[in-house]
Structures are given as C-alpha cells and as structure tokens.
Design a protein around this motif. Sequence first.
Motif, mmCIF file in Angstrom:
data_model
loop_
_atom_site.group_PDB
_atom_site.id
_atom_site.type_symbol
_atom_site.label_atom_id
_atom_site.label_comp_id
_atom_site.label_asym_id
_atom_site.label_seq_id
_atom_site.Cartn_x
_atom_site.Cartn_y
_atom_site.Cartn_z
ATOM 1 N N GLY A 246 -1.115 16.285 -3.173
ATOM 2 C CA GLY A 246 -0.828 15.476 -2.008
ATOM 3 C C GLY A 246 0.608 15.013 -1.992
ATOM 4 O O GLY A 246 1.412 15.397 -2.843
ATOM 5 N N ARG A 247 0.895 14.188 -1.011
ATOM 6 C CA ARG A 247 2.215 13.578 -0.868
ATOM 7 C C ARG A 247 1.999 12.107 -0.606
ATOM 8 O O ARG A 247 1.148 11.724 0.191
ATOM 9 C CB ARG A 247 2.987 14.226 0.276
ATOM 10 N N ILE A 248 2.793 11.277 -1.285
ATOM 11 C CA ILE A 248 2.702 9.835 -1.092
ATOM 12 C C ILE A 248 4.053 9.292 -0.630
ATOM 13 O O ILE A 248 5.101 9.878 -0.893
ATOM 14 C CB ILE A 248 2.220 9.092 -2.364
ATOM 15 N N SER A 249 3.982 8.172 0.038
ATOM 16 C CA SER A 249 5.174 7.448 0.452
ATOM 17 C C SER A 249 4.866 5.966 0.299
ATOM 18 O O SER A 249 3.867 5.475 0.832
ATOM 19 C CB SER A 249 5.499 7.785 1.909
ATOM 20 N N THR B 222 -3.226 14.090 7.793
ATOM 21 C CA THR B 222 -2.442 12.992 8.341
ATOM 22 C C THR B 222 -2.415 11.866 7.312
ATOM 23 O O THR B 222 -3.470 11.498 6.777
ATOM 24 C CB THR B 222 -3.069 12.494 9.661
ATOM 25 N N PRO B 223 -1.233 11.311 7.005
ATOM 26 C CA PRO B 223 -1.170 10.227 6.021
ATOM 27 C C PRO B 223 -1.971 9.013 6.476
ATOM 28 O O PRO B 223 -2.039 8.708 7.668
ATOM 29 C CB PRO B 223 0.320 9.875 5.960
ATOM 30 N N LEU B 224 -2.578 8.331 5.514
ATOM 31 C CA LEU B 224 -3.259 7.085 5.811
ATOM 32 C C LEU B 224 -2.932 6.063 4.736
ATOM 33 O O LEU B 224 -2.637 6.422 3.604
ATOM 34 C CB LEU B 224 -4.765 7.302 5.938
ATOM 35 N N PRO B 225 -2.964 4.783 5.104
ATOM 36 C CA PRO B 225 -2.618 3.749 4.135
ATOM 37 C C PRO B 225 -3.778 3.483 3.172
ATOM 38 O O PRO B 225 -4.928 3.371 3.590
ATOM 39 C CB PRO B 225 -2.340 2.519 5.010
ATOM 40 N N ILE B 226 -3.457 3.435 1.887
ATOM 41 C CA ILE B 226 -4.439 3.062 0.878
ATOM 42 C C ILE B 226 -3.779 2.154 -0.143
ATOM 43 O O ILE B 226 -2.559 2.117 -0.279
ATOM 44 C CB ILE B 226 -5.085 4.283 0.193
ATOM 45 N N TRP B 227 -4.605 1.424 -0.854
ATOM 46 C CA TRP B 227 -4.106 0.530 -1.890
ATOM 47 C C TRP B 227 -3.760 1.323 -3.150
ATOM 48 O O TRP B 227 -4.416 2.301 -3.489
ATOM 49 C CB TRP B 227 -5.149 -0.508 -2.224
ATOM 50 N N VAL B 228 -2.742 0.843 -3.847
ATOM 51 C CA VAL B 228 -2.283 1.488 -5.070
ATOM 52 C C VAL B 228 -2.051 0.421 -6.126
ATOM 53 O O VAL B 228 -1.594 -0.678 -5.822
ATOM 54 C CB VAL B 228 -0.985 2.297 -4.821
ATOM 55 N N VAL B 229 -2.394 0.740 -7.371
ATOM 56 C CA VAL B 229 -2.150 -0.181 -8.483
ATOM 57 C C VAL B 229 -1.463 0.556 -9.620
ATOM 58 O O VAL B 229 -1.540 1.780 -9.732
ATOM 59 C CB VAL B 229 -3.447 -0.861 -8.985
ATOM 60 N N GLU C 64 0.846 -1.179 0.000
ATOM 61 C CA GLU C 64 0.000 0.000 0.000
ATOM 62 C C GLU C 64 0.889 1.240 0.000
ATOM 63 O O GLU C 64 2.111 1.128 0.011
ATOM 64 C CB GLU C 64 -0.922 0.010 1.227
ATOM 65 N N LEU C 65 0.271 2.392 -0.027
ATOM 66 C CA LEU C 65 1.042 3.622 0.096
ATOM 67 C C LEU C 65 0.410 4.491 1.176
ATOM 68 O O LEU C 65 -0.748 4.311 1.539
ATOM 69 C CB LEU C 65 1.175 4.367 -1.225
ATOM 70 N N GLN C 66 1.204 5.393 1.671
ATOM 71 C CA GLN C 66 0.717 6.387 2.621
ATOM 72 C C GLN C 66 0.310 7.614 1.809
ATOM 73 O O GLN C 66 1.125 8.176 1.074
ATOM 74 C CB GLN C 66 1.803 6.761 3.632
ATOM 75 N N MET C 67 -0.944 8.010 1.929
ATOM 76 C CA MET C 67 -1.482 9.148 1.184
ATOM 77 C C MET C 67 -1.756 10.289 2.149
ATOM 78 O O MET C 67 -2.449 10.103 3.153
ATOM 79 C CB MET C 67 -2.777 8.752 0.476
ATOM 80 N N ALA C 68 -1.202 11.451 1.839
ATOM 81 C CA ALA C 68 -1.464 12.661 2.621
ATOM 82 C C ALA C 68 -1.937 13.743 1.654
ATOM 83 O O ALA C 68 -1.128 14.541 1.159
ATOM 84 C CB ALA C 68 -0.220 13.112 3.377
ATOM 85 N N PRO C 69 -3.245 13.781 1.353
ATOM 86 C CA PRO C 69 -3.721 14.833 0.461
ATOM 87 C C PRO C 69 -3.604 16.197 1.132
ATOM 88 O O PRO C 69 -3.671 16.313 2.357
ATOM 89 C CB PRO C 69 -5.183 14.465 0.209
ATOM 90 N N TYR D 280 -2.422 4.434 -9.752
ATOM 91 C CA TYR D 280 -3.791 4.837 -9.448
ATOM 92 C C TYR D 280 -4.173 4.452 -8.029
ATOM 93 O O TYR D 280 -3.717 3.432 -7.500
ATOM 94 C CB TYR D 280 -4.772 4.146 -10.409
ATOM 95 N N VAL D 281 -5.055 5.268 -7.445
ATOM 96 C CA VAL D 281 -5.647 4.975 -6.147
ATOM 97 C C VAL D 281 -7.145 5.216 -6.264
ATOM 98 O O VAL D 281 -7.617 5.922 -7.165
ATOM 99 C CB VAL D 281 -5.052 5.846 -5.015
ATOM 100 N N ARG D 282 -7.877 4.612 -5.322
ATOM 101 C CA ARG D 282 -9.321 4.814 -5.206
ATOM 102 C C ARG D 282 -9.687 4.882 -3.741
ATOM 103 O O ARG D 282 -8.962 4.398 -2.886
ATOM 104 C CB ARG D 282 -10.086 3.654 -5.830
ATOM 105 N N SER D 283 -10.861 5.415 -3.487
ATOM 106 C CA SER D 283 -11.382 5.491 -2.125
ATOM 107 C C SER D 283 -12.247 4.273 -1.833
ATOM 108 O O SER D 283 -13.265 4.063 -2.498
ATOM 109 C CB SER D 283 -12.204 6.765 -1.945
ATOM 110 N N PHE D 284 -11.858 3.489 -0.844
ATOM 111 C CA PHE D 284 -12.634 2.315 -0.434
ATOM 112 C C PHE D 284 -14.050 2.730 -0.034
ATOM 113 O O PHE D 284 -15.009 2.007 -0.265
ATOM 114 C CB PHE D 284 -11.924 1.615 0.736
#
Length: 123
Positions: free
Chosen positions: A66-69, A31-38, A17-22, A45-49
């Motif tokens: 945003g910032r991703i990690s 605050t960054p949160l983990p989301i799935w990335v493909v 996954e990645l850490q997304m901080a929009p 790409y990412v989507r909102s669960f």
Amino acid sequence: MTTWTNDELTRIEHAEELQMAPSRRDGTPRTPLPIWVVRDGDDLYVRSFRGGAGAWYRTAQASHQGRISSGGVDKDVTLVEVTDPGVNDRVDAAYRAKYGRYGARYIDPMVASRDTTLRLVPR
C-alpha cells in the motif's frame, strides 16, 4: 529492508491519522481513507476498526502492499500481519494512550480488532 527514519516515525506518530491506500491484487491503489496509526518503538501499526470485514483491510490482506500519507510523510509500504501477543498488547496500550479521549465507543473496537494488526514497513 528499509527502515523508518526518526523524523518519519515522529511525524507519523504525532499525526492524528494517516491516509491508507492499500494496493489491489493488480497493483492499483484503492482510494485512500483515513485510519488511526500508532507507534511502538521503531515500528508503526494500523488496525481495522471494522475488523476483518473492513474493505480496506481485506484489500491490504490480499496484497500486503500500500501507500500511506501522514504528517507530511508519503511512503509505499509493505503490510505485515502481526500475531505476536506481546506486540498486540503494546499496540492495544498505544491505541488507548493516543486515542483514549474518543471513548470506549471507538477504542473498544480497535482493541477488539487485534487480529487485524498490520505493521507498516517502508519500501
């Protein structure tokens, strides 16, 4: 416009996954949160669960920044809304292939949330 390197694409693609901080409208990060990335080709790409109700997604949609990690890659990104049905079909398939082991309880909401698909463009 900046593009992803092959190394960045591979590292992020293989991360769970990645850490997304929009960014909020005032430019401060959430605050960054983990989301799935493909990955599809040279794009990520990412989507909102939670679909359009996802708090991080609403912030991302308002600012498009945003910032991703992920996978050792840290980047500021522009978040581009995706409406192309062909791209969304490929993103659906990528989610099923990468995260299918989690079962329909998790995959079905991700596929149903295709109207929240965002392409990550490095800045």
